[in-house]
Design a protein around this motif. Structure first.
Motif, PDB file in Angstrom:
ATOM      1  N   UNK A  73       0.813  -1.217   0.000  1.00 15.38           N
ATOM      2  CA  UNK A  73       0.000   0.000   0.000  1.00 15.38           C
ATOM      3  C   UNK A  73       0.853   1.276   0.000  1.00 15.38           C
ATOM      4  N   UNK A  74       2.130   1.164   0.372  1.00 15.00           N
ATOM      5  CA  UNK A  74       3.019   2.335   0.400  1.00 15.00           C
ATOM      6  C   UNK A  74       3.995   2.346  -0.778  1.00 15.00           C
ATOM      7  N   UNK A  75       3.878   1.398  -1.684  1.00 15.26           N
ATOM      8  CA  UNK A  75       4.888   1.249  -2.733  1.00 15.26           C
ATOM      9  C   UNK A  75       5.055   2.504  -3.579  1.00 15.26           C
ATOM     10  N   UNK A  76       3.958   3.213  -3.845  1.00 22.69           N
ATOM     11  CA  UNK A  76       4.022   4.400  -4.705  1.00 22.69           C
ATOM     12  C   UNK A  76       3.833   5.690  -3.911  1.00 22.69           C
ATOM     13  N   UNK A  77       4.038   5.634  -2.615  1.00 24.42           N
ATOM     14  CA  UNK A  77       3.852   6.824  -1.782  1.00 24.42           C
ATOM     15  C   UNK A  77       5.089   7.711  -1.838  1.00 24.42           C
ATOM     16  N   UNK A  78       4.913   8.894  -2.391  1.00 26.36           N
ATOM     17  CA  UNK A  78       6.028   9.846  -2.452  1.00 26.36           C
ATOM     18  C   UNK A  78       6.448  10.266  -1.052  1.00 26.36           C
ATOM     19  N   UNK A  79       5.490  10.400  -0.153  1.00 29.28           N
ATOM     20  CA  UNK A  79       5.811  10.812   1.218  1.00 29.28           C
ATOM     21  C   UNK A  79       6.733   9.800   1.895  1.00 29.28           C
ATOM     22  N   UNK A  80       6.399   8.514   1.774  1.00 26.09           N
ATOM     23  CA  UNK A  80       7.205   7.485   2.424  1.00 26.09           C
ATOM     24  C   UNK A  80       8.615   7.435   1.846  1.00 26.09           C
ATOM     25  N   UNK A  81       8.733   7.477   0.516  1.00 28.12           N
ATOM     26  CA  UNK A  81      10.061   7.401  -0.104  1.00 28.12           C
ATOM     27  C   UNK A  81      10.886   8.660   0.166  1.00 28.12           C
ATOM     28  N   UNK A  82      10.219   9.814   0.182  1.00 25.84           N
ATOM     29  CA  UNK A  82      10.941  11.052   0.478  1.00 25.84           C
ATOM     30  C   UNK A  82      11.461  11.028   1.912  1.00 25.84           C
ATOM     31  N   UNK A  83      10.636  10.534   2.830  1.00 25.17           N
ATOM     32  CA  UNK A  83      11.088  10.409   4.222  1.00 25.17           C
ATOM     33  C   UNK A  83      12.262   9.445   4.323  1.00 25.17           C
ATOM     34  N   UNK A  84      12.202   8.358   3.573  1.00 26.13           N
ATOM     35  CA  UNK A  84      13.307   7.398   3.591  1.00 26.13           C
ATOM     36  C   UNK A  84      14.596   8.040   3.090  1.00 26.13           C
ATOM     37  N   UNK A  85      14.487   8.851   2.047  1.00 19.35           N
ATOM     38  CA  UNK A  85      15.675   9.542   1.531  1.00 19.35           C
ATOM     39  C   UNK A  85      16.238  10.514   2.567  1.00 19.35           C
ATOM     40  N   UNK A  86      15.352  11.234   3.262  1.00 18.38           N
ATOM     41  CA  UNK A  86      15.806  12.169   4.306  1.00 18.38           C
ATOM     42  C   UNK A  86      16.539  11.425   5.417  1.00 18.38           C
ATOM     43  N   UNK A  87      16.014  10.275   5.802  1.00 14.64           N
ATOM     44  CA  UNK A  87      16.648   9.488   6.859  1.00 14.64           C
ATOM     45  C   UNK A  87      18.026   9.006   6.425  1.00 14.64           C
ATOM     46  N   UNK A  88      18.115   8.498   5.202  1.00 13.59           N
ATOM     47  CA  UNK A  88      19.403   7.990   4.721  1.00 13.59           C
ATOM     48  C   UNK A  88      20.407   9.126   4.560  1.00 13.59           C
ATOM     49  N   UNK A  89      19.936  10.286   4.102  1.00 18.48           N
ATOM     50  CA  UNK A  89      20.838  11.436   3.996  1.00 18.48           C
ATOM     51  C   UNK A  89      21.433  11.791   5.349  1.00 18.48           C
ATOM     52  N   UNK A  90      20.590  11.749   6.382  1.00 18.83           N
ATOM     53  CA  UNK A  90      21.094  12.053   7.723  1.00 18.83           C
ATOM     54  C   UNK A  90      21.953  10.913   8.251  1.00 18.83           C
ATOM     55  N   UNK A  91      21.567   9.696   7.929  1.00 13.56           N
ATOM     56  CA  UNK A  91      22.323   8.536   8.405  1.00 13.56           C
ATOM     57  C   UNK A  91      23.731   8.516   7.812  1.00 13.56           C
ATOM     58  N   UNK A  92      23.877   9.022   6.608  1.00 10.99           N
ATOM     59  CA  UNK A  92      25.175   9.014   5.943  1.00 10.99           C
ATOM     60  C   UNK A  92      26.195   9.939   6.609  1.00 10.99           C
ATOM     61  N   UNK A  93      25.747  10.735   7.531  1.00 12.47           N
ATOM     62  CA  UNK A  93      26.666  11.572   8.302  1.00 12.47           C
ATOM     63  C   UNK A  93      27.411  10.750   9.347  1.00 12.47           C
ATOM     64  N   UNK A  94      26.941   9.525   9.571  1.00 10.70           N
ATOM     65  CA  UNK A  94      27.600   8.636  10.535  1.00 10.70           C
ATOM     66  C   UNK A  94      28.590   7.726   9.808  1.00 10.70           C
ATOM     67  N   UNK A  95      29.638   7.386  10.502  1.00 19.64           N
ATOM     68  CA  UNK A  95      30.678   6.549   9.896  1.00 19.64           C
ATOM     69  C   UNK A  95      30.203   5.141   9.585  1.00 19.64           C
ATOM     70  N   UNK A  96      29.273   4.634  10.387  1.00 25.68           N
ATOM     71  CA  UNK A  96      28.836   3.241  10.231  1.00 25.68           C
ATOM     72  C   UNK A  96      27.544   3.102   9.436  1.00 25.68           C
ATOM     73  N   UNK A  97      27.225   4.076   8.610  1.00 24.07           N
ATOM     74  CA  UNK A  97      25.918   4.068   7.952  1.00 24.07           C
ATOM     75  C   UNK A  97      25.730   2.857   7.025  1.00 24.07           C
ATOM     76  N   UNK A  98      26.809   2.429   6.363  1.00 23.27           N
ATOM     77  CA  UNK A  98      26.688   1.277   5.463  1.00 23.27           C
ATOM     78  C   UNK A  98      26.333   0.014   6.234  1.00 23.27           C
TER      79      UNK A  98
END
Length: 363
Positions: free
Chosen positions: A274-299
């Motif tokens: 039900x969330x597969x085409x949700x722009x809100x969910x994917x945009x939030x995921x991108x924001x989280x990963x962008x912030x997570x990439x500031x950490x050394x262990x993000x991978x």
């Protein structure tokens, strides 16, 4: 009835009231519920049925025996309510509420509590109507407020009483809380919602946590308090739309580990189609990963979350079909997903179909 010949069916049923009055061990004694159900069904479909016909049948069925009395009263009240006769429906429920027959069985007790709950709900509806009715002069305001408060007391007694028994009481809870809020009884309202959500007496009910969250949000509760409620809701329904709120709280939190939780929350949401085409969910995921990439262990963090998903997530989100469909219908979503493919599925390589945007998802 099967052939929708309602007039003929009504003519055949006309003889059965005599059976209801028969005190001997005849068919009427054993098939009263069947007569009740069939007669009401015919009236529902008969083109010439009137409210008077319903009232006659309901009253006749009530007098035919005690076994189904309470449920017939409840159904009669629903019928009256659907036709705008709220006061009359409430009167019938009040009569049923005080009805007793012989030694009360567990079955009869449960039905009497159901009657009590709906009686409180109708009192609430009457309270709402009076509360929202305009008062023409100031001289009538005092008397009107007195009547409204009387209806509140009537409703609150029954609605509060029903909460002593296990069950899913969503509309009754919401009605009671609305009245308590109106009279600024905020502590009592919060207590009711907390007990409904967390008391083990009540069955597990995601709505209870939604109602508590919405109440706390209306009254500007601290973010940490709201997050505690959403944490439980996430456990019960990881695909709930309020998980976007939960993610927002986790994203702005300065507590170590919350950004990792946010990643898990969003991936859990996207596990559901039900969330597969949700722009809100994917945009939030991108924001989280962008912030997570500031950490050394993000991978390592991403790999840990995707380990259990790598076998089926690409087929769910990153196929050629999805790329083609998104390119035509949701180009913005396509861009967001393309930017996340290499991060979420580093071993996968997909190219958009020829004739569209030839672009490697790994870029």
């Amino acid at each position: 009835m099967l052939h929708h010949r309602w007039q003929e069916a009504a003519e055949y049923m006309a003889c059965y009231p005599q059976q209801l009055e028969d005190t001997t061990a005849g068919p009427g004694k054993h098939y009263k519920e069947m007569i009740w159900r069939i007669t009401i069904e015919i009236l529902h479909h008969h083109p010439n049925s009137k409210m008077e016909d319903y009232n006659i049948i309901y009253e006749q069925m009530k007098q035919s025996g005690f076994k189904h009395y309470l449920m017939i009263c409840l159904e009669h009240s629903f019928y009256l309510l659907l036709h705008g006769q709220i006061e009359n429906a409430n009167r019938h429920l009040s009569i049923a509420e005080s009805w007793r027959h012989g030694q009360e069985t567990a079955h009869q007790y449960q039905r009497s509590k159901l009657i009590q709950a709906y009686s409180g709900l109708l009192d609430y509806i009457i309270w709402c109507d009076k509360k929202n009715a305009p008062t023409k002069t100031s001289s009538t305001t005092a008397g009107s407020n007195k009547d409204i408060h009387y209806d509140f007391r009537q409703a609150s007694v029954n609605l509060k009483e029903i909460l002593k028994y296990p069950g899913v009481w969503d509309p009754f809870i919401l009605s009671y809380v609305e009245m308590l809020e109106f009279y600024d009884a905020h502590d009592e309202a919060k207590k009711v919602l907390e007990e409904y959500a967390y008391d083990s007496m009540f069955p597990s009910n995601p709505n209870a946590h939604v109602y508590l969250y919405q109440y706390l949000q209306r009254h500007n509760a601290p973010a940490r308090r709201l997050m505690k409620v959403l944490k439980v809701l996430h456990y019960l329904v990881p695909s709930h739309e309020l998980m976007l709120d939960y993610n927002s709280f986790l994203l702005i939190s300065e507590k170590p580990g919350d950004i990792k939780k946010a990643l898990g929350v969003l991936l859990d949401m996207l596990d559901y189609a039900c969330w597969r085409t949700s722009m809100d969910a994917w945009k939030c995921l991108k924001d989280v990963i962008d912030k997570l990439q500031l950490q050394d262990d993000w991978k390592e963090v991403v790999a840990e979350q995707m380990t259990a998903r790598k076998e089926w997530w690409p087929a769910m989100h990153f196929t050629m079909f999805h790329a083609s469909e998104d390119a035509v219908q949701r180009p913005q979503l396509m861009e967001v997903k393309a930017s996340l493919t290499k991060i979420l599925c580093p071993e996968m390589k997909l190219t958009y179909p020829a004739g569209q945007i030839t672009k490697d998802w790994r870029i």
